[in-house]
Design a protein around this motif. Sequence first.
Motif, PDB file in Angstrom:
ATOM      1  N   GLY B  87       0.821  -1.207   0.000  1.00 23.64           N
ATOM      2  CA  GLY B  87       0.000   0.000   0.000  1.00 23.64           C
ATOM      3  C   GLY B  87       0.855   1.256   0.000  1.00 23.64           C
ATOM      4  O   GLY B  87       0.573   2.226  -0.700  1.00 23.64           O
ATOM      5  N   THR B  88       1.928   1.214   0.789  1.00 23.24           N
ATOM      6  CA  THR B  88       2.842   2.348   0.859  1.00 23.24           C
ATOM      7  C   THR B  88       3.446   2.624  -0.505  1.00 23.24           C
ATOM      8  O   THR B  88       3.544   3.770  -0.937  1.00 23.24           O
ATOM      9  CB  THR B  88       3.965   2.030   1.857  1.00 23.24           C
ATOM     10  OG1 THR B  88       3.387   1.558   3.056  1.00 23.24           O
ATOM     11  CG2 THR B  88       4.801   3.254   2.149  1.00 23.24           C
ATOM     12  N   ALA B  91       0.856   4.013  -2.888  1.00 22.23           N
ATOM     13  CA  ALA B  91       0.587   5.411  -2.509  1.00 22.23           C
ATOM     14  C   ALA B  91       1.709   6.315  -3.000  1.00 22.23           C
ATOM     15  O   ALA B  91       1.464   7.421  -3.498  1.00 22.23           O
ATOM     16  CB  ALA B  91       0.424   5.521  -0.999  1.00 22.23           C
ATOM     17  N   ASN B  95       1.591   9.346  -5.658  1.00 25.43           N
ATOM     18  CA  ASN B  95       2.051  10.687  -5.308  1.00 25.43           C
ATOM     19  C   ASN B  95       3.200  11.145  -6.200  1.00 25.43           C
ATOM     20  O   ASN B  95       3.702  12.252  -6.035  1.00 25.43           O
ATOM     21  CB  ASN B  95       2.507  10.732  -3.842  1.00 25.43           C
ATOM     22  CG  ASN B  95       1.338  10.655  -2.896  1.00 25.43           C
ATOM     23  OD1 ASN B  95       0.233  11.046  -3.247  1.00 25.43           O
ATOM     24  ND2 ASN B  95       1.584  10.149  -1.694  1.00 25.43           N
ATOM     25  N   LYS B 108      -5.904  -1.796  -5.785  1.00 26.84           N
ATOM     26  CA  LYS B 108      -7.330  -1.701  -5.454  1.00 26.84           C
ATOM     27  C   LYS B 108      -8.022  -0.734  -6.400  1.00 26.84           C
ATOM     28  O   LYS B 108      -7.392   0.181  -6.939  1.00 26.84           O
ATOM     29  CB  LYS B 108      -7.498  -1.174  -4.018  1.00 26.84           C
ATOM     30  CG  LYS B 108      -7.034  -2.131  -2.950  1.00 26.84           C
ATOM     31  CD  LYS B 108      -7.214  -1.474  -1.579  1.00 26.84           C
ATOM     32  CE  LYS B 108      -6.581  -2.289  -0.489  1.00 26.84           C
ATOM     33  NZ  LYS B 108      -6.519  -1.578   0.782  1.00 26.84           N
ATOM     34  N   GLU B 110      -9.980   1.561  -5.645  1.00 26.66           N
ATOM     35  CA  GLU B 110      -9.907   2.901  -5.064  1.00 26.66           C
ATOM     36  C   GLU B 110      -8.594   3.582  -5.466  1.00 26.66           C
ATOM     37  O   GLU B 110      -8.561   4.765  -5.815  1.00 26.66           O
ATOM     38  CB  GLU B 110      -9.993   2.763  -3.537  1.00 26.66           C
ATOM     39  CG  GLU B 110     -10.419   4.010  -2.809  1.00 26.66           C
ATOM     40  CD  GLU B 110     -10.429   3.790  -1.298  1.00 26.66           C
ATOM     41  OE1 GLU B 110     -10.008   2.707  -0.849  1.00 26.66           O
ATOM     42  OE2 GLU B 110     -10.833   4.716  -0.585  1.00 26.66           O
ATOM     43  N   GLU B 111      -7.503   2.791  -5.420  1.00 24.76           N
ATOM     44  CA  GLU B 111      -6.184   3.343  -5.782  1.00 24.76           C
ATOM     45  C   GLU B 111      -6.127   3.657  -7.270  1.00 24.76           C
ATOM     46  O   GLU B 111      -5.576   4.672  -7.698  1.00 24.76           O
ATOM     47  CB  GLU B 111      -5.087   2.339  -5.398  1.00 24.76           C
ATOM     48  CG  GLU B 111      -4.910   2.210  -3.900  1.00 24.76           C
ATOM     49  CD  GLU B 111      -4.164   0.949  -3.480  1.00 24.76           C
ATOM     50  OE1 GLU B 111      -3.632   0.942  -2.375  1.00 24.76           O
ATOM     51  OE2 GLU B 111      -4.133  -0.022  -4.257  1.00 24.76           O
ATOM     52  N   SER B 178      -2.218  -4.633   8.803  1.00 24.18           N
ATOM     53  CA  SER B 178      -3.082  -4.482   7.629  1.00 24.18           C
ATOM     54  C   SER B 178      -2.426  -3.703   6.500  1.00 24.18           C
ATOM     55  O   SER B 178      -2.981  -3.608   5.420  1.00 24.18           O
ATOM     56  CB  SER B 178      -4.397  -3.832   8.039  1.00 24.18           C
ATOM     57  OG  SER B 178      -4.147  -2.595   8.646  1.00 24.18           O
ATOM     58  N   SER B 179      -1.225  -3.152   6.703  1.00 28.27           N
ATOM     59  CA  SER B 179      -0.571  -2.460   5.600  1.00 28.27           C
ATOM     60  C   SER B 179       0.168  -3.441   4.699  1.00 28.27           C
ATOM     61  O   SER B 179       0.693  -3.070   3.663  1.00 28.27           O
ATOM     62  CB  SER B 179       0.404  -1.409   6.120  1.00 28.27           C
ATOM     63  OG  SER B 179       1.445  -2.039   6.827  1.00 28.27           O
ATOM     64  N   GLU B 184      -3.618  -8.859   3.185  1.00 28.55           N
ATOM     65  CA  GLU B 184      -4.765  -8.784   2.279  1.00 28.55           C
ATOM     66  C   GLU B 184      -4.942 -10.107   1.528  1.00 28.55           C
ATOM     67  O   GLU B 184      -6.040 -10.632   1.414  1.00 28.55           O
ATOM     68  CB  GLU B 184      -4.542  -7.662   1.253  1.00 28.55           C
ATOM     69  CG  GLU B 184      -4.454  -6.288   1.856  1.00 28.55           C
ATOM     70  CD  GLU B 184      -5.817  -5.700   2.163  1.00 28.55           C
ATOM     71  OE1 GLU B 184      -6.806  -6.221   1.611  1.00 28.55           O
ATOM     72  OE2 GLU B 184      -5.890  -4.752   2.959  1.00 28.55           O
ATOM     73  N   LYS B 187      -6.110 -12.859   3.683  1.00 26.52           N
ATOM     74  CA  LYS B 187      -7.517 -12.643   4.009  1.00 26.52           C
ATOM     75  C   LYS B 187      -8.405 -13.108   2.856  1.00 26.52           C
ATOM     76  O   LYS B 187      -9.388 -13.811   3.056  1.00 26.52           O
ATOM     77  CB  LYS B 187      -7.768 -11.163   4.301  1.00 26.52           C
ATOM     78  CG  LYS B 187      -9.183 -10.908   4.735  1.00 26.52           C
ATOM     79  CD  LYS B 187      -9.463  -9.468   5.039  1.00 26.52           C
ATOM     80  CE  LYS B 187     -10.964  -9.326   5.200  1.00 26.52           C
ATOM     81  NZ  LYS B 187     -11.408  -7.968   5.315  1.00 26.52           N
TER      82      LYS B 187
END
Lengths: 308, 296
Positions: B87-88, B91, B95, B108, B110-111, B178-179, B184, B187
């Motif tokens: 995720g980092t 992200a 950015n 994801k 969303e990403e 969870s990061s 994920e 899960k």
Amino acid sequence: MTTPPTHSGRRLGRTTTRRAAEAVVRAIIYLCGWMAIIILAAIAVFLMWNSFRAVNEAGLFTMLSGTAWYPTSSPGKFGMLPLIVGSLYVTGVALVVCVPVGVAAAVFISEFSGRLVKEVMKSIIEFMAAVPSVVYGLIGVAVLIPFVKDAFSLMSGMTAVTGGIVLGIMSIPTVISISEDALHAVPEELRQGSAALGNTRWQTTFKVTLPAASSGIFAAVMLGLGRAIGETMAVLMLTGNAAVMPASVFESVRTMTGTIAAEMGEVVQGGLHYSVLFAVGLVLFTITFGINLVADLVLERQRKRWRR
Amino acid sequence: MNLKKLVAPGLAMLLLMSTVAFAGCAAEEPVTETPAETPAEEPAAELEGTIDVQGSDTMLNIGTAWSEAFMDENPMVEVSIQGGGSGTGIAALLNGTVDFAHSSRDIKDEEMADGESKGMNIVEHQVAIDGIAVIVNPANGVEDLTMDQLGQIYRGEITNWKDVGGVDKPIVLLSRDSSSGTYEFFKETVVGEDSEYAAAAKLLPSTQAIVDEVVANDAGIGYIGLGYLTDEVKVVAVDGVKASVPAAADGSYPISRYLYMYSDGEPAGVMAAYLDWILGAEGQQLVVDEGFVPLP
């Protein structure tokens, strides 16, 4: 006030420049003085601004009272109560560790040690405060987790107690130095008066000096508490971070600080989870702000008491 | 500074190359403005530039191995690898602070949407396959769990080892936080997309922390990437298959996944060269060396 009034026109130019320089310096110093307040206010506003979405979509009360923390599920569950309780548990254990040790050490340094011992101990304590928290965490992982598991015959050594003990040790320097200041501020006449009445040094310490410094020591405890509740790295490494409502301090807990540190890296900026983490930060900020405020008020009262 | 010394002649060379390129194909197509996009197959042109990669901790070892070998072959290229979690990394890519994101999970929606809103075109590249091994303490007698049992254990429905053929002892659940892309993925495949990990699961900040706790705790169960397996822990077979590189490669081991690199747009220039190299024989050999599974 220190500049003499100008006598002659000849010196006028120099004085004007000096005055201008003075004004600039004064402005800078003013600004620096206000800076702390501006920064603090900016932090508060920033936290509120960023947690706005969380409050709007997840609901402040739902977050504060919810017990399920599954931020990456869809839809995410953002119950902060386990985190708040987790932070309080760890902090509680830390207080049990740091208050007796810290206050006793302060009494020794202030009342019973010679000048040399006092200076040496003070610098060692300062050094203790300078050790990075991740180092405390490492030592905790290697030593304390197995120790706690065996000592209390638990299923796992990653518990609130483990984190709390390390946090307590980390808070000891804060408690010692502020308690020591408070004891030092007690006027010498009080001790002399007590001695004149025939009290021994112990009696003087426990019946006169400690009560006289009590509000300062209270403030020291509050500041130590503030340090413990805000600490991140060591608790992240030691408490196991299970977001469950802990039944006792011998269970794994997830703290507010640990949650922010572990999850902030992964969230989508501006997303709901991001905003919720800011809300957690806001709760934490409010708690520490309150603690520090109380400590400051108490300290101020103590100062006023001994001023006359 | 040293860097400046490197950059100046490099720039001069690029300028020269771009003029040559201009002269060469002025007749055909409008030429790309950036000289760095000179085709990678030109052996004469030495590659140079910097590539910043961030993301999955699972891929940190393999990423570092790739970057070091690639830099050995191309001394003018600098590749920096950072971890922090899938995720980092994504992200950071969104950015604009890195060139590639390492990810051990799909991006994801969303990403993806976030990238689109910034005018980015996120491109996915499969670079290797990873299997997730389920590990317990060597003293634990349990040899085999079904996917179903594993799911029940991680959902908190089975809480004692005696229910899965072990001794009468509460299970200590260990998970990544969870990061982690591993969190994920585990899960999705084991716990169930619509279910949650048991609240009592300890979320540890690193794979090494899971290994350490499993080594120290005879009631612990955890999951780690194949690349992190050591002899100190015992691998539990899942549905009768023990996690291993061949089992993940032929798909018989149920908990395996692709590892990805994401970029903004199709990579060009030095980035394309790096990616091609990873997908080539040398890069895939390193995948094997690091305990992962090469692409079929």
